[in-house]
Design a protein around this motif. Structure first.
Motif, PDB file in Angstrom:
ATOM      1  N   LEU A  32     -20.182  33.426 -22.294  1.00 54.43           N
ATOM      2  CA  LEU A  32     -19.300  33.888 -23.202  1.00 54.43           C
ATOM      3  C   LEU A  32     -17.975  34.578 -22.718  1.00 54.43           C
ATOM      4  O   LEU A  32     -16.960  34.380 -22.901  1.00 54.43           O
ATOM      5  N   PRO A  33     -18.189  35.400 -21.514  1.00 56.77           N
ATOM      6  CA  PRO A  33     -17.039  35.868 -20.643  1.00 56.77           C
ATOM      7  C   PRO A  33     -16.112  34.888 -20.226  1.00 56.77           C
ATOM      8  O   PRO A  33     -14.703  34.964 -20.290  1.00 56.77           O
ATOM      9  N   LYS A  34     -16.759  33.592 -20.028  1.00 58.50           N
ATOM     10  CA  LYS A  34     -15.823  32.698 -19.603  1.00 58.50           C
ATOM     11  C   LYS A  34     -14.974  32.001 -20.697  1.00 58.50           C
ATOM     12  O   LYS A  34     -13.965  31.191 -20.368  1.00 58.50           O
ATOM     13  N   LEU A  35     -15.489  32.282 -21.911  1.00 63.29           N
ATOM     14  CA  LEU A  35     -14.799  31.524 -23.321  1.00 63.29           C
ATOM     15  C   LEU A  35     -13.825  32.719 -23.537  1.00 63.29           C
ATOM     16  O   LEU A  35     -12.900  32.208 -24.200  1.00 63.29           O
ATOM     17  N   ASP A  36     -14.083  33.940 -23.691  1.00 62.83           N
ATOM     18  CA  ASP A  36     -13.667  35.057 -24.501  1.00 62.83           C
ATOM     19  C   ASP A  36     -13.282  35.972 -23.267  1.00 62.83           C
ATOM     20  O   ASP A  36     -14.390  36.920 -23.243  1.00 62.83           O
ATOM     21  N   ASP A  37     -11.982  36.398 -23.239  1.00 65.91           N
ATOM     22  CA  ASP A  37     -11.718  37.487 -22.410  1.00 65.91           C
ATOM     23  C   ASP A  37     -12.003  38.818 -22.751  1.00 65.91           C
ATOM     24  O   ASP A  37     -11.654  39.926 -22.107  1.00 65.91           O
ATOM     25  N   ARG A  38     -12.345  38.832 -23.956  1.00 65.22           N
ATOM     26  CA  ARG A  38     -12.628  40.155 -24.582  1.00 65.22           C
ATOM     27  C   ARG A  38     -13.957  40.892 -24.343  1.00 65.22           C
ATOM     28  O   ARG A  38     -14.055  41.975 -24.361  1.00 65.22           O
ATOM     29  N   VAL A  39     -14.654  39.999 -23.614  1.00 68.82           N
ATOM     30  CA  VAL A  39     -16.110  40.672 -23.028  1.00 68.82           C
ATOM     31  C   VAL A  39     -15.968  40.374 -21.783  1.00 68.82           C
ATOM     32  O   VAL A  39     -15.644  39.258 -21.024  1.00 68.82           O
ATOM     33  N   SER A  40     -16.901  41.317 -21.068  1.00 69.39           N
ATOM     34  CA  SER A  40     -17.309  41.121 -19.493  1.00 69.39           C
ATOM     35  C   SER A  40     -18.456  42.014 -19.336  1.00 69.39           C
ATOM     36  O   SER A  40     -18.793  43.185 -20.090  1.00 69.39           O
ATOM     37  N   PHE A  41     -19.596  41.485 -18.495  1.00 70.01           N
ATOM     38  CA  PHE A  41     -20.916  42.068 -18.723  1.00 70.01           C
ATOM     39  C   PHE A  41     -21.073  42.422 -17.159  1.00 70.01           C
ATOM     40  O   PHE A  41     -21.303  41.410 -16.458  1.00 70.01           O
ATOM     41  N   ASP A  42     -21.352  43.463 -16.634  1.00 71.92           N
ATOM     42  CA  ASP A  42     -21.583  43.758 -15.371  1.00 71.92           C
ATOM     43  C   ASP A  42     -23.066  43.778 -14.995  1.00 71.92           C
ATOM     44  O   ASP A  42     -23.687  43.496 -16.002  1.00 71.92           O
ATOM     45  N   ASP A  43     -23.284  44.220 -13.775  1.00 72.36           N
ATOM     46  CA  ASP A  43     -24.722  44.166 -13.462  1.00 72.36           C
ATOM     47  C   ASP A  43     -25.759  45.003 -14.528  1.00 72.36           C
ATOM     48  O   ASP A  43     -26.902  44.629 -14.990  1.00 72.36           O
TER      49      ASP A  43
END
Length: 363
Positions: A186-197
């Motif tokens: 999902l982060p590769k599609l939508d730059d409004r999300v990112s998930f760290d470890d």
């Protein structure tokens, strides 16, 4: 002429179909291709073409979770890699139960080629779009699932005309691996999300009870892609056999709710809450020994997990594979997921989404 086309021509000649008119059919999200064959005499047939080298290897039953992850996605998720021998073995099992899977009049498993019985073009989705009443079709699909589930635990190894095929379990590694597609893609599609470890660790912890319950409840063969575009209406047949099944080569031993929520919370078309409720009532009427409350708790949890998995798959198809048409399915999948997250047992997962995925993304 490509080497692959030469193989196809040799195969068709050996099958006595070298005179058949060949019509390529539109592709899907897989590496398979299909052609409709019109021989000089006799009924039309289908050519299934799945080059064995086009996919990473399928899962060896002896592999550990670490070995599966090292081998690639097919091994993680216990997918067949499209192998023709898997399709042939599952088809034989379904037909033995009185269900409708295509006959295979010609087969070359080593080269990934098969000639199939042609069930025609009356996909459930197409027949309904043309004005048919959807209710009888969905209730027939429920009858077919009840027949499959009443058969109980499938054999550990299926015997088919292309060779034996292991009936693997949709286990913790496969279920969590599927869910993880969401945080991976999902982060590769939508730059409004990112998930760290830490977010990913919390994601897996939130899903852990659902994953465990899904693996523990794996007790029937699951088609794995049971929905209105993979079911063909065969009204001239009787009972559950009116449902023609295709695209079942990735079948596994799984929780019996899996194919139900795939059908009734479809990624590609809307199924009304009223029809979903009617279909579920029919399922439990056909299987009166099932504990409905416990089943439905698993149904909601595994449906939500599957919807997260599918959102991840669609994100990958769009972002990596350049297939933007899958974007139109995302709003429906978010609606299904948001609805399932309202179930109390899914509160830890819902809290994770509230922390990490803004509401405007989930629309």
């Amino acid at each position: 002429m490509s080497d692959r086309e030469a193989l196809r021509l040799d195969f068709l000649k050996a099958a006595g179909l070298d005179d058949a008119v060949r019509l390529a059919l539109p592709g899907d999200a897989s590496t398979r291709r299909y052609e409709r064959l019109t021989p000089a005499t006799g009924p039309t047939l289908m050519l299934m073409d799945q080059a064995p080298a086009a996919e990473s290897p399928p899962c060896d039953p002896s592999w550990s979770p670490d070995q599966r992850r090292a081998a690639g996605w097919n091994a993680v998720a216990r997918l067949s890699a499209g192998r023709i021998e898997a399709f042939a073995a599952v088809a034989a099992h379904l037909k033995a139960l009185g269900l409708s899977a295509p006959d295979l009049p010609a087969l070359d498993a080593a080269n990934g080629l098969a000639v199939l019985e042609d069930f025609g073009d009356d996909l459930f989705a197409r027949v309904i779009a043309d004005g048919a009443d959807e209710t009888p079709l969905y209730l027939a699909a429920i009858e077919a699932l009840a027949t499959l589930h009443d058969a109980g635990d499938p054999p550990a190894v299926l015997n088919g005309p292309g060779g034996d095929w292991p009936m693997l379990t949709y286990d913790e590694t496969a279920l969590q691996g599927g869910a993880d597609l969401f945080v991976d893609w999902l982060p590769k599609l939508d730059d409004r999300v990112s998930f760290d470890d830490d977010a990913v660790a919390d994601w897996r912890e939130a899903w852990a009870p659902i994953v465990a319950s899904g693996a523990r409840g794996a007790s029937v063969m699951a088609h794995r892609d049971y929905h209105a575009e993979n079911l063909i209406w065969l009204p001239e047949r009787q009972g559950a056999a009116r449902v023609g099944m295709i695209d079942f080569q990735d079948a596994v031993r799984a929780h019996p709710s899996w194919d139900l929520h795939s059908l009734l919370q479809d990624a590609r078309r809307d199924v009304s809450p009223a029809l979903e409720a009617q279909a579920l009532d029919r399922y439990f009427a056909l299987r009166p020994g099932v504990d409905r409350a416990a089943f439905m708790a698993d149904y909601a949890g595994l449906a939500a997990l599957n919807q997260a998995r599918i959102i991840g798959i669609f994100a990958r198809l769009i972002a990596r594979d350049g297939k933007p048409r899958y974007a139109r399915f995302l709003p429906r999948m978010w609606r299904h997921l948001n609805a399932n997250l309202e179930q109390p047992a899914l509160a830890p997962v819902a809290r994770w989404f509230d922390r990490h995925v803004p509401a405007e993304v989930r629309a």
